[in-house]
Design an enzyme around this catalytic site. Structure first.
Site, PDB file in Angstrom:
ATOM      1  N   HIS A   1       0.851  -1.189   0.000  1.00 32.13           N
ATOM      2  CA  HIS A   1       0.000   0.000   0.000  1.00 32.13           C
ATOM      3  C   HIS A   1       0.890   1.242   0.000  1.00 32.13           C
ATOM      4  CE1 HIS A   1      -3.758  -2.222   0.678  1.00 32.13           C
ATOM      5  NE2 HIS A   1      -3.024  -3.024   1.437  1.00 32.13           N
TER       6      HIS A   1
ATOM      7  N   ASP B   1       1.890  -6.852   2.488  1.00 30.26           N
ATOM      8  CA  ASP B   1       0.715  -6.086   2.947  1.00 30.26           C
ATOM      9  C   ASP B   1       1.178  -4.848   3.730  1.00 30.26           C
ATOM     10  OD1 ASP B   1      -1.856  -5.232   3.319  1.00 30.26           O
ATOM     11  OD2 ASP B   1      -2.437  -6.840   4.690  1.00 30.26           O
TER      12      ASP B   1
HETATM   13 ZN   LIG Z   1      -6.217  -7.169   2.372  1.00 27.02          ZN
END
Ligand SMILES: [Zn+2]
Length: 445
Positions: free
Chosen positions: A61, A306
């Site tokens: 992200h 992540d």
């Molecule tokens: Zn996720």
């Protein structure tokens, strides 16, 4: 025209096995062997260091556009370089959501201009991640960003008809749907893993079946359509069993585990420290054991970070109010060394498979995850497996301070990262972005 600088990496242990010199010139590995001619080359002493192909993250992200207070493409890709990554897939839950050709091209452009790693945008599956209608998958695939991975990550594509249609579309695009498997009705209000600890703490639970039921459904849909499915951040022993079953039936499914799910458990939630709040939640010791075994035997194909940076005001608050997510790019390789290599479950060649080769294949990054061999692109990382270091979030390149490993000592240190023949990291510190990319389009903005 001046020739680009040459580097001679001397005496690296390739994949933790044989020792060799690597000559890097014009963006490629120009030679592999002993006693290579180093004339005119900058020598990098790699005695005692393990050389692996540059790491590839299928799940990052970067928060830009829209949440530049949390991270930018530049700070996130600097963190990636420090972690040994040469390519990262940027998830679509930015603001605006990456659900059009325009937004994915913007993210790719910011990545190129930053020059620290290949930034491959992930396109949203549905408009605005709302789960109501499909986004412009074809337009994103055909854009300059050449998107091949599509995900509503953060949200589950929970409508089975939409999921089927998404799988049909990506099949024609040689793409993949990366599913965040979370049945929303079963997890409404969930704060942590549903189990013995949640009962004691009185926090609403996120049951394993909410993940497993979606994975079971989706592998059957993928089989029905004949399409590729990737399961994000698998967190339970039951999910592993379903994926193992699906692979045995020949279903084209790949799966990912995060570094934190390989070492941390829901016992940590007893501290009420929101740094341990993450989605999917930290599970039990038995789940951790199953995930490690599945990564070692290939049932789980890749480690995906992540990486989820948050501004501190979203984490330094009460558990129930806190955002979900942890940073991960700068600690991933060390955590994998701790969980998998130092336990004897995997060797460095297996690490190369799970953190570079397999993720590059899933993301269709044809330039990455290549062998350390003559003529191949010079994307590589040098790691010192004997080093020990203490994680200090304030000293990291990511803007996120939410590392669950803050203050912990970890093994293994990234000493150098070469991205397209250029050292983005040297001596364990940021060096410089790739000169061929960095700032090259600065005037366009
Ligand atoms: Zn996720």
């Amino acid at each position: 025209m001046t020739a680009s600088p040459r580097y001679l990496v001397r005496g690296a242990s390739l994949y933790g096995e044989t020792s060799a010199d690597l000559l890097i010139a014009d963006g490629v590995i120009a030679g592999v062997g002993s006693g290579l001619d180093a004339s005119g080359a900058t020598v990098v002493d790699a005695d005692g260091l393990v050389a692996l192909p540059g790491l590839v993250d299928v799940h990052t992200h970067l928060r830009e556009p829209g949440r530049e207070d949390a991270e930018t493409v530049e700070t996130g890709s600097k963190a990636a370089a420090l972690g040994g990554y040469t390519a990262v897939h940027a998830m679509a839950n930015s603001n605006p959501v990456a659900d059009t050709a325009g937004v994915v091209e913007q993210v790719a452009h910011l990545g190129r201009r930053a020059g620290w790693a290949d930034v491959r945008p992930v396109g949203a599956v549905t408009v605005g991640l709302k789960g109501e209608r499909l986004a412009e998958l074809g337009a994103m695939a055909e854009s300059a960003a050449a998107v091949r991975m599509f995900s509503d990550d953060g949200m589950c594509v929970h409508d089975p008809v939409l999921m089927r249609r998404a799988l049909e579309y990506v099949k024609a695009l040689d793409g993949v749907v990366a599913q965040h498997a979370q049945e929303p009705r079963l997890t409404a209000g969930a704060q942590m893993n549903e189990g013995a600890v949640s009962s004691v703490l009185g926090l609403p639970g996120w049951p394993a079946v909410a993940e497993e039921s979606i994975i079971a459904r989706d592998v059957l849909l993928a089989q029905h359509v004949g399409s590729r499915l990737h399961v994000c951040h698998v967190s339970t022993a039951g999910s592993v069993e379903i994926i193992r079953w699906a692979k045995a039936r020949g279903i084209d499914v790949t799966a990912e585990v995060t570094p934190h799910h390989l070492v941390l458990t829901d016992e940590l939630v007893r501290t009420y420290d929101p740094v341990y709040k993450v989605n999917p939640p930290l599970r039990t010791h038995d789940d951790v054991e199953a995930l490690r075994a599945a990564l070692a035997d290939g049932t789980i194909d890749v480690v995906g970070t992540d990486h989820a940076p948050h501004p501190s005001e979203h984490k330094e608050c009460e558990w129930v109010q806190a955002a979900m997510g942890m940073t991960g790019l700068e600690t991933a390789l060390s955590v994998v060394q701790l969980a998998m290599v130092e336990t004897g479950l995997m060797g460095w060649r297996d690490v190369a498979r799970a953190m570079s080769e397999a993720p590059a294949k899933i993301g269709r990054d044809s330039d990455h995850g290549r062998p350390l061999a003559e003529g191949e692109p010079a994307h590589l990382v040098l790691v010192d497996p004997a080093a020990r270091w203490t994680v200090d979030p304030a000293a990291q390149a990511t803007k996120g301070r939410n590392s669950p490993f803050a203050g912990r000592e970890l093994p293994g240190r990234v000493i150098a990262t070469f991205y397209a023949g250029h050292p983005t990291v040297l001596d364990g510190a940021l060096n410089a972005p790739h000169p061929a990319f960095a700032g090259a389009h600065a005037g366009e903005r």
